[in-house]
Design an enzyme around this catalytic site. Structure first.
Site, short mmCIF file in Angstrom:
data_model
loop_
_atom_site.label_atom_id
_atom_site.label_comp_id
_atom_site.label_asym_id
_atom_site.label_seq_id
_atom_site.Cartn_x
_atom_site.Cartn_y
_atom_site.Cartn_z
N GLU A 160 3.52 6.89 -10.30
CA GLU A 160 4.22 7.43 -9.12
C GLU A 160 5.71 7.10 -9.18
O GLU A 160 6.55 7.94 -8.85
CB GLU A 160 3.62 6.85 -7.85
N SER B 299 0.84 -1.20 0.00
CA SER B 299 0.00 0.00 0.00
C SER B 299 0.88 1.25 0.00
O SER B 299 2.10 1.17 0.10
CB SER B 299 -0.92 0.02 1.23
N LYS B 300 0.24 2.40 -0.08
CA LYS B 300 0.97 3.67 -0.18
C LYS B 300 1.85 3.93 1.05
O LYS B 300 2.82 4.68 0.96
CB LYS B 300 -0.02 4.82 -0.36
N ARG B 301 1.52 3.33 2.16
CA ARG B 301 2.35 3.58 3.36
C ARG B 301 3.73 2.97 3.21
O ARG B 301 4.65 3.35 3.94
CB ARG B 301 1.66 3.05 4.62
#
Length: 487
Positions: A270, A260-262
């Site tokens: 990106e 995930s983005k974390r």
């Protein structure tokens, strides 16, 4: 030409995720290896989550990765539109076929009635399976329910299809990646294939699309395995040939949780924005669950395609190791032609006025700063001291290096001597050697001597080649910074 046809069918509810990119890549590689076709289809039936910006991102990201589709929305092909929302008029025909064959029926149950069934199953600690209460409604009962204003959904009869095409309730298929997979269809329950508003559900629409587009092999994530058993039954009920399925393990974060983005970037765009080269990214993604036969991990897409074997893809989950991606990206940066690299770096240098440099100086700056680059965006910080008259000195460098008695003596001597030096690379190299030797005789280590000069000129104790840095800065700017560092 092979009759193999594979597809990638992303939902445009977000930017292209690296997991979807990996799925696209393995489909592309499989088709490329055998001379088949790679098809792109946009599954945009969820109007609320669909965005044209996401569709454009999918197109741009796949193209950037070199995964050019043979058939799809902007390429065309023999099987019609490749955007699911434009195909709504196709699905009712096949619903009618299933109704006439007895493999589907109208379901008038309300959401409240279905919720009550689920609550009853939960209370009895049983897995919920639809009760089939609408399967045998007669025409009078259906007319009464319609008169109440109810619009029926269409359900697929799992039991009837299973009995028609299988010897038991257990159905099997040979997965290209995982081998034999099976499930007891008694645990599936009759599922909705068309909603009461006329919209097809995923499991139905995807079968019709793949059937009409003659998709022969479906390679996708293992989260679709439970769907596969339902889809096999629909293919069989329609009298269509069942494609071969291959399910890939999931891509997990280094801590083995869902990526995930974390954990960092997850969308292809990106990674590109951060300065990852698409060639490096696609090379890295190919290694998530697959290994080259010769052990050489740095390969082009064409080289990977020649070596790719779907049956040797790991059935286990893969770990997305950012450190390995960074290493691989740095290797690709090192191999770039200098002129290509200069152009690729410019988007990350917009905060600086490159017009203050000649092309020769810019080329030289890139040459002496490229080796430590992990991603292209590293250049932004790596070259900051080449611009502006003064330089920002790190506070720790100020106290531990510049403010020391030895450094102050080095800088004063350097300022006195350097003003008479010829400012060429060859001469500066010679003069700095002599300068280090002079202080070595005084008991000062060469590293300490050069740290003082580097700290005064760049604000740091590490950086690009010192001689190259001084040549690019020029004598006036160098001596100006040294003078400011002297107490």
């Amino acid at each position: 030409m092979s009759d193999v046809r594979v597809r990638i069918a992303p939902s445009p509810s977000g930017n292209l995720h690296v997991g979807t990119a990996r799925t696209a890549l393995f489909n592309y590689l499989y088709a490329k290896k055998v001379g088949g076709k790679f098809v792109l289809r946009i599954e945009d039936t969820d109007a609320e989550r669909t965005s044209q910006a996401y569709i454009d991102n999918i197109f741009d990201s796949l193209k950037a990765l070199g995964l050019n589709w043979d058939e799809g929305p902007d390429v065309g092909g023999p099987y019609g539109p490749y955007t699911q929302s434009e195909r709504f008029d196709i699905y009712p025909k096949y619903i009618q076929i299933l109704l006439e064959k007895g493999f589907a029926y109208e379901c008038f149950c309300t959401p409240e009635e279905l919720e009550a069934e689920k609550e009853e199953a939960t209370k009895n600690k049983k897995a919920y399976v639809y009760s089939k209460k609408c399967e045998n409604l007669n025409d009078i009962e259906k007319d009464r329910l319609r008169a109440e204003g109810r619009k029926p959904a269409i359900r697929f009869s799992v039991e009837k299809a299973t009995k028609a095409f299988h010897n038991s309730s257990i159905i099997h298929f040979d997965d290209l990646v995982k081998g034999d997979l099976h499930q007891d269809t008694n645990l599936i329950g009759d599922f909705v294939i068309m909603k009461s508003n006329g919209a097809p559900t995923y499991n139905f629409a995807v079968v019709i699309d793949d059937m009409l587009m003659k998709i022969s092999h479906i390679i996708r994530g293992e989260d679709h395995i439970s769907n596969t058993f339902k889809q096999i039954l629909i293919y069989e009920a329609l009298g269509a040939e069942v494609p071969r399925f291959g399910h890939l393990g999931m891509i997990l974060a280094p801590d083995r949780s869902k990526l995930s983005k974390r954990h960092g970037a997850t969308a292809v765009s990106e990674f590109v924005e951060k300065g990852y080269l698409t060639d490096a990214l696609i090379n890295f993604v190919a290694l998530l669950g697959w290994a080259p036969s010769d052990g050489n991990e740095i390969k082009t897409v064409d080289e990977i395609a020649q070596d790719f074997r779907i049956n040797e893809v790991s059935s286990s989950n893969s770990i997305f190791e950012y450190d390995k991606l960074n290493w691989m990206n740095s290797q690709y940066i090192k191999k770039l032609d200098i002129n290509d690299l200069k152009e690729r770096l410019k988007p990350f240098l917009t905060k600086y006025d490159l017009s203050t440099m000649t092309d020769e100086q810019y080329t030289h700056m890139v040459e002496i700063t490229r080796d430590p680059l992990t991603i292209l965006s590293d250049i932004t910080d790596a070259v900051s001291y080449f611009f502006g008259e003064d330089v920002e000195v790190d506070p720790e460098v100020q106290t531990t290096v510049l403010d020391t008695e030895v450094s102050q003596d080095v800088l004063k001597t350097f300022a006195e001597q350097a003003k008479d030096w010829e400012w060429t690379e060859e001469n500066l190299h010679e003069k700095l050697e002599e300068f280090r030797g002079f202080y070595k005789e005084k008991g000062v280590k060469a590293k300490v001597t050069m740290w003082a000069i580097r700290a005064a000129v760049t604000g740091r104790t590490r950086g690009a080649d010192m001689v190259g840095t001084l040549v690019i800065l020029g004598k006036d700017k160098t001596l100006h910074r040294v003078a400011k560092a002297i107490k």
